[in-house]
Design a protein around this motif. Structure first.
Motif, PDB file in Angstrom:
ATOM      1  N   THR A   1      74.669  52.053  34.361  1.00  0.00           N
ATOM      2  CA  THR A   1      74.386  51.431  35.653  1.00  0.00           C
ATOM      3  C   THR A   1      73.246  50.427  35.519  1.00  0.00           C
ATOM      4  O   THR A   1      72.338  50.605  34.714  1.00  0.00           O
ATOM      5  CB  THR A   1      73.986  52.479  36.710  1.00  0.00           C
ATOM      6  OG1 THR A   1      72.884  53.237  36.212  1.00  0.00           O
ATOM      7  CG2 THR A   1      75.143  53.418  37.033  1.00  0.00           C
ATOM      8  N   VAL A   2      73.340  49.377  36.337  1.00  0.00           N
ATOM      9  CA  VAL A   2      72.294  48.349  36.391  1.00  0.00           C
ATOM     10  C   VAL A   2      71.884  48.156  37.848  1.00  0.00           C
ATOM     11  O   VAL A   2      72.743  47.938  38.705  1.00  0.00           O
ATOM     12  CB  VAL A   2      72.805  47.006  35.803  1.00  0.00           C
ATOM     13  CG1 VAL A   2      71.855  45.860  36.154  1.00  0.00           C
ATOM     14  CG2 VAL A   2      72.964  47.105  34.286  1.00  0.00           C
ATOM     15  N   GLU A   3      70.579  48.259  38.108  1.00  0.00           N
ATOM     16  CA  GLU A   3      70.037  48.027  39.460  1.00  0.00           C
ATOM     17  C   GLU A   3      68.926  46.982  39.294  1.00  0.00           C
ATOM     18  O   GLU A   3      67.833  47.290  38.826  1.00  0.00           O
ATOM     19  CB  GLU A   3      69.487  49.338  40.031  1.00  0.00           C
ATOM     20  CG  GLU A   3      69.027  49.233  41.483  1.00  0.00           C
ATOM     21  CD  GLU A   3      68.495  50.562  42.020  1.00  0.00           C
ATOM     22  OE1 GLU A   3      68.453  51.550  41.263  1.00  0.00           O
ATOM     23  OE2 GLU A   3      68.119  50.592  43.208  1.00  0.00           O
ATOM     24  N   ASP A   4      69.240  45.733  39.632  1.00  0.00           N
ATOM     25  CA  ASP A   4      68.341  44.614  39.341  1.00  0.00           C
ATOM     26  C   ASP A   4      68.392  43.615  40.477  1.00  0.00           C
ATOM     27  O   ASP A   4      69.378  42.880  40.595  1.00  0.00           O
ATOM     28  CB  ASP A   4      68.760  43.954  38.022  1.00  0.00           C
ATOM     29  CG  ASP A   4      67.794  42.840  37.601  1.00  0.00           C
ATOM     30  OD1 ASP A   4      66.889  42.480  38.367  1.00  0.00           O
ATOM     31  OD2 ASP A   4      67.985  42.329  36.484  1.00  0.00           O
TER      32      ASP A   4
ATOM     33  N   GLU B   1      72.362  46.292  45.067  1.00  0.00           N
ATOM     34  CA  GLU B   1      73.597  47.012  44.720  1.00  0.00           C
ATOM     35  C   GLU B   1      73.532  47.522  43.277  1.00  0.00           C
ATOM     36  O   GLU B   1      73.107  46.790  42.379  1.00  0.00           O
ATOM     37  CB  GLU B   1      74.770  46.034  44.872  1.00  0.00           C
ATOM     38  CG  GLU B   1      76.109  46.573  44.463  1.00  0.00           C
ATOM     39  CD  GLU B   1      77.129  45.443  44.181  1.00  0.00           C
ATOM     40  OE1 GLU B   1      78.258  45.767  43.800  1.00  0.00           O
ATOM     41  OE2 GLU B   1      76.756  44.256  44.330  1.00  0.00           O
TER      42      GLU B   1
ATOM     43  N   ARG C   1      75.282  48.263  39.935  1.00  0.00           N
ATOM     44  CA  ARG C   1      76.492  47.866  39.228  1.00  0.00           C
ATOM     45  C   ARG C   1      76.781  48.917  38.173  1.00  0.00           C
ATOM     46  O   ARG C   1      75.903  49.302  37.422  1.00  0.00           O
ATOM     47  CB  ARG C   1      76.304  46.501  38.574  1.00  0.00           C
ATOM     48  CG  ARG C   1      76.236  45.396  39.617  1.00  0.00           C
ATOM     49  CD  ARG C   1      75.457  44.218  39.115  1.00  0.00           C
ATOM     50  NE  ARG C   1      75.002  43.381  40.204  1.00  0.00           N
ATOM     51  CZ  ARG C   1      75.697  42.370  40.713  1.00  0.00           C
ATOM     52  NH1 ARG C   1      76.872  42.052  40.220  1.00  0.00           N
ATOM     53  NH2 ARG C   1      75.213  41.662  41.721  1.00  0.00           N
TER      54      ARG C   1
ATOM     55  N   ALA D   1      81.482  45.342  35.288  1.00  0.00           N
ATOM     56  CA  ALA D   1      80.538  44.926  36.340  1.00  0.00           C
ATOM     57  C   ALA D   1      79.231  44.443  35.719  1.00  0.00           C
ATOM     58  O   ALA D   1      78.610  43.495  36.213  1.00  0.00           O
ATOM     59  CB  ALA D   1      80.275  46.086  37.296  1.00  0.00           C
ATOM     60  N   ILE D   2      78.815  45.081  34.625  1.00  0.00           N
ATOM     61  CA  ILE D   2      77.561  44.693  33.972  1.00  0.00           C
ATOM     62  C   ILE D   2      77.717  43.329  33.302  1.00  0.00           C
ATOM     63  O   ILE D   2      76.859  42.449  33.425  1.00  0.00           O
ATOM     64  CB  ILE D   2      77.122  45.799  32.976  1.00  0.00           C
ATOM     65  CG1 ILE D   2      76.655  47.032  33.770  1.00  0.00           C
ATOM     66  CG2 ILE D   2      76.033  45.286  32.037  1.00  0.00           C
ATOM     67  CD1 ILE D   2      76.353  48.255  32.916  1.00  0.00           C
TER      68      ILE D   2
ATOM     69  N   GLU E   1      79.760  41.026  34.170  1.00  0.00           N
ATOM     70  CA  GLU E   1      79.822  40.047  35.262  1.00  0.00           C
ATOM     71  C   GLU E   1      78.412  39.714  35.765  1.00  0.00           C
ATOM     72  O   GLU E   1      78.073  38.554  36.016  1.00  0.00           O
ATOM     73  CB  GLU E   1      80.679  40.606  36.396  1.00  0.00           C
ATOM     74  CG  GLU E   1      80.896  39.612  37.526  1.00  0.00           C
ATOM     75  CD  GLU E   1      81.572  40.270  38.721  1.00  0.00           C
ATOM     76  OE1 GLU E   1      82.057  41.418  38.590  1.00  0.00           O
ATOM     77  OE2 GLU E   1      81.592  39.635  39.793  1.00  0.00           O
ATOM     78  N   PHE E   2      77.585  40.751  35.909  1.00  0.00           N
ATOM     79  CA  PHE E   2      76.202  40.538  36.365  1.00  0.00           C
ATOM     80  C   PHE E   2      75.466  39.576  35.438  1.00  0.00           C
ATOM     81  O   PHE E   2      74.810  38.628  35.888  1.00  0.00           O
ATOM     82  CB  PHE E   2      75.468  41.882  36.435  1.00  0.00           C
ATOM     83  CG  PHE E   2      73.989  41.760  36.659  1.00  0.00           C
ATOM     84  CD1 PHE E   2      73.488  41.351  37.891  1.00  0.00           C
ATOM     85  CD2 PHE E   2      73.091  42.055  35.648  1.00  0.00           C
ATOM     86  CE1 PHE E   2      72.121  41.229  38.097  1.00  0.00           C
ATOM     87  CE2 PHE E   2      71.721  41.934  35.850  1.00  0.00           C
ATOM     88  CZ  PHE E   2      71.239  41.520  37.072  1.00  0.00           C
ATOM     89  N   TYR E   3      75.589  39.797  34.131  1.00  0.00           N
ATOM     90  CA  TYR E   3      74.877  38.944  33.180  1.00  0.00           C
ATOM     91  C   TYR E   3      75.574  37.597  32.997  1.00  0.00           C
ATOM     92  O   TYR E   3      75.023  36.694  32.354  1.00  0.00           O
ATOM     93  CB  TYR E   3      74.713  39.646  31.828  1.00  0.00           C
ATOM     94  CG  TYR E   3      73.688  40.762  31.857  1.00  0.00           C
ATOM     95  CD1 TYR E   3      72.332  40.469  31.875  1.00  0.00           C
ATOM     96  CD2 TYR E   3      74.080  42.093  31.874  1.00  0.00           C
ATOM     97  CE1 TYR E   3      71.388  41.486  31.906  1.00  0.00           C
ATOM     98  CE2 TYR E   3      73.138  43.121  31.900  1.00  0.00           C
ATOM     99  CZ  TYR E   3      71.797  42.809  31.911  1.00  0.00           C
ATOM    100  OH  TYR E   3      70.871  43.811  31.949  1.00  0.00           O
TER     101      TYR E   3
END
Lengths: 132, 132
Positions: free
Chosen positions: A35-38, A43, A45, A50-51, A53-55
């Motif tokens: 999980t990533v919370e940044d 939200e 991720r 999803a991670i 996509e975030f990066y």
């Protein structure tokens, strides 16, 4: 549990990957169910797609990273670092403190980034102010 | 959720209380059902009496604290700080990164301290080396 030295190495790998900006390389440091919370409060991720996509926002951006301080205890690292991003007309600097946990294979299982817009500095790139 | 400024103030209060070393004053910053994990990986202490007992080790010790860096996001603070403890013959310096969460009344609901013995420096107090 990975050793302190292994965790330190993984944090270095992470900062190198964020500096290079290739989302797939960054995501490869994470465990499949990570999980990533940044920043914290945003939200959460979950999972590699999803991670990645975030990066994806970093892809092709001129940026570098610098470790300021790092502490490790048990399976957890906390580190203060600087991210400098250069666009055509701005230099954006942010210095978050990230907290990461790691699994037995030293893959990141969670990342929580503690920073806010208060911690962001944005400078115009005046002529001659290009530091690189 | 308390404001960023309120959380910053509570972290300052915490460092002042740790520097003064009065366990009851430190515990008073915590919510009744708060948890303390210091360092991460150690036994988790839960509730005010366990927390006051934990800080009891500081009672009457000559120490001071200094904030190095602080980040706040949502209900969470992460801060790098220095604790300098002076015994009769040693000066012990440790610089952890602590992560705290806060409730709506800005009481600490959890504290996790990320540091290890690698981050500890111990110097003998030679004659004339007393900095205070």
């Amino acid at each position: 549990m990975p050793s302190t030295e292994t965790i330190r190495g993984r944090v270095a790998d992470y900062l190198t990957a964020v500096g290079a900006g290739r989302p797939a390389d960054i995501a490869a440091l994470y465990a499949p169910d990570a999980t990533v919370e940044d920043p914290v409060g945003a939200e959460i991720r979950s999972g590699l797609s999803a991670i990645e996509e975030f990066y994806g926002a970093l892809d092709g951006v001129d940026r570098d990273t610098e470790l300021i301080s790092l502490r490790v205890a048990g399976d957890t690292a906390a580190f203060h670092f600087r991210v400098t991003t250069r666009t055509a007309d701005q230099v954006i600097v942010v210095e978050p403190i990230d907290v990461m946990t790691f699994d037995a294979d030293a893959r990141i299982t969670s990342m929580r980034a503690i920073w806010s817009s208060d911690d962001l500095s944005i400078e115009s790139r005046a002529a001659g102010a290009d530091h690189e």
